[in-house]
Design an enzyme around this catalytic site. Structure first.
Site, short mmCIF file in Angstrom:
data_model
loop_
_atom_site.label_atom_id
_atom_site.label_comp_id
_atom_site.label_asym_id
_atom_site.label_seq_id
_atom_site.Cartn_x
_atom_site.Cartn_y
_atom_site.Cartn_z
N LYS A 1 17.19 55.87 36.63
CA LYS A 1 15.91 56.56 36.46
C LYS A 1 14.81 55.73 37.09
O LYS A 1 14.81 54.50 36.98
CB LYS A 1 15.60 56.80 34.98
CG LYS A 1 14.29 57.57 34.75
CD LYS A 1 14.07 57.89 33.29
CE LYS A 1 13.63 56.69 32.50
NZ LYS A 1 12.27 56.20 32.92
N ASP B 1 17.46 52.36 33.66
CA ASP B 1 16.11 52.33 34.22
C ASP B 1 16.00 51.29 35.33
O ASP B 1 16.46 50.15 35.17
CB ASP B 1 15.09 51.95 33.13
CG ASP B 1 14.20 53.11 32.73
OD1 ASP B 1 14.13 54.10 33.47
OD2 ASP B 1 13.57 53.01 31.68
N GLU C 1 6.91 62.89 30.09
CA GLU C 1 6.46 62.05 28.97
C GLU C 1 5.00 62.28 28.62
O GLU C 1 4.12 62.19 29.48
CB GLU C 1 6.70 60.56 29.28
CG GLU C 1 6.27 59.65 28.12
CD GLU C 1 6.77 58.22 28.24
OE1 GLU C 1 6.44 57.41 27.36
OE2 GLU C 1 7.47 57.91 29.23
N ASP D 1 13.76 50.65 30.12
CA ASP D 1 13.05 49.38 30.16
C ASP D 1 12.13 49.22 28.96
O ASP D 1 11.50 48.18 28.80
CB ASP D 1 12.29 49.21 31.48
CG ASP D 1 11.28 50.30 31.75
OD1 ASP D 1 11.06 51.16 30.88
OD2 ASP D 1 10.68 50.30 32.85
N GLU E 1 10.34 55.86 37.88
CA GLU E 1 9.09 56.49 37.50
C GLU E 1 8.27 56.91 38.72
O GLU E 1 8.20 56.18 39.71
CB GLU E 1 8.25 55.53 36.64
CG GLU E 1 8.88 55.21 35.30
CD GLU E 1 7.97 54.35 34.44
OE1 GLU E 1 6.81 54.10 34.84
OE2 GLU E 1 8.41 53.92 33.36
#
Length: 261
Positions: A110, A82, A174, A43, A112
């Site tokens: 994926k 994403d 990250e 994204d 978060e």
């Protein structure tokens, strides 16, 4: 041959996993020809290609569009799609949106943060999941390094362990301290993919625009292998000058098409 989740998991401790993002067909084609094992349609497209101020403005429609373009360019590469902001609020919503991305051409999705019920539900419904902890741009207030305090490092470490236990086959780390990433990588049974997390991760991912030097700002943990923004400026200036002087199109070399005169 397209890498499957199990094959990527088996690379842990054996061989590093190279991953790049892509958002367009020609770039994806180049990455596949170069032998990049995994392409992430992130994204981040919202910020580096669409001009948004954050990734939170990216929609499921945007992601499906770009995943389709990348799939057409890289038919034999594992593609991670994403899940955009707020499309994974519940397990049911996440499954619906994940199936949309898979239908568009993704091989896995994926998401978060430690959305453990969501991850478990997706995996139970045969959706391969990549986790993501450390800096999570969809909810972050800034882009400062995460995990510098003892409490914050413990949280990131626990999140990574829980994400893997819930069924994720890769975990993106990250912008965290290198030492923390090394500890997490050693502890997890699945590969870690670092972005700004140091050399001890099982693989690395980089935003393609950062790698190409396409833009006017790059994160401190990125590397520019080229400077395409400079090339674009030079091409545009040369083109403008040639149009104004009427040199273009008079200087075009004729191209003989096959079967034509």
């Amino acid at each position: 041959m397209k890498m499957q989740p199990q094959q990527l998991m088996e690379m842990k401790g054996v061989k590093p996993i190279p991953m790049l993002t892509a958002y367009t067909c020609p770039v994806a084609r180049g990455l596949e020809q170069a032998g990049i094992l995994v392409i992430l349609v992130g994204d981040t497209v919202g910020m580096v290609e669409m001009g948004f101020s954050s990734t939170r403005e990216v929609t499921i429609e945007h992601m499906a569009y770009h995943i389709g373009a990348v799939r057409r360019g890289a038919p034999n590469t594992h593609i991670i799609g994403d899940l955009p902001y707020r499309t994974d609020r519940t397990p049911e919503e996440a499954l619906t949106h994940s199936r949309r991305l898979l239908a568009a051409g993704a091989d896995s999705v994926k998401l978060e943060g430690p959305k453990l019920e969501v991850i478990a539900h997706l995996v139970a419904n045969e959706v391969p999941v990549v986790g993501h902890t450390g800096l999570t741009p969809q909810t972050a207030k800034n882009f400062a390094k995460v995990g510098r305090t003892e409490a914050e490092a413990a949280r990131v470490r626990e999140e990574a362990q829980a994400i893997a236990a819930a069924g994720a086959f890769l975990v993106v780390l990250e912008h965290i301290p290198y030492e923390l990433a090394a500890i997490i990588t050693a502890e997890l049974p699945v590969p870690t993919i670092g972005i700004g997390a140091g050399p001890d991760c099982d693989g690395q991912v980089l935003v393609i625009n950062d790698a190409l030097g396409l833009g006017d700002y790059w994160p401190p943990f990125s590397k520019q292998y080229a400077h395409l923004s400079r090339s674009i400026l030079e091409v545009a200036e040369t083109y403008s000058r040639e149009v104004n002087s009427r040199e273009f199109p008079n200087n075009i070399i004729p191209f003989a098409r096959s079967g034509s005169e």
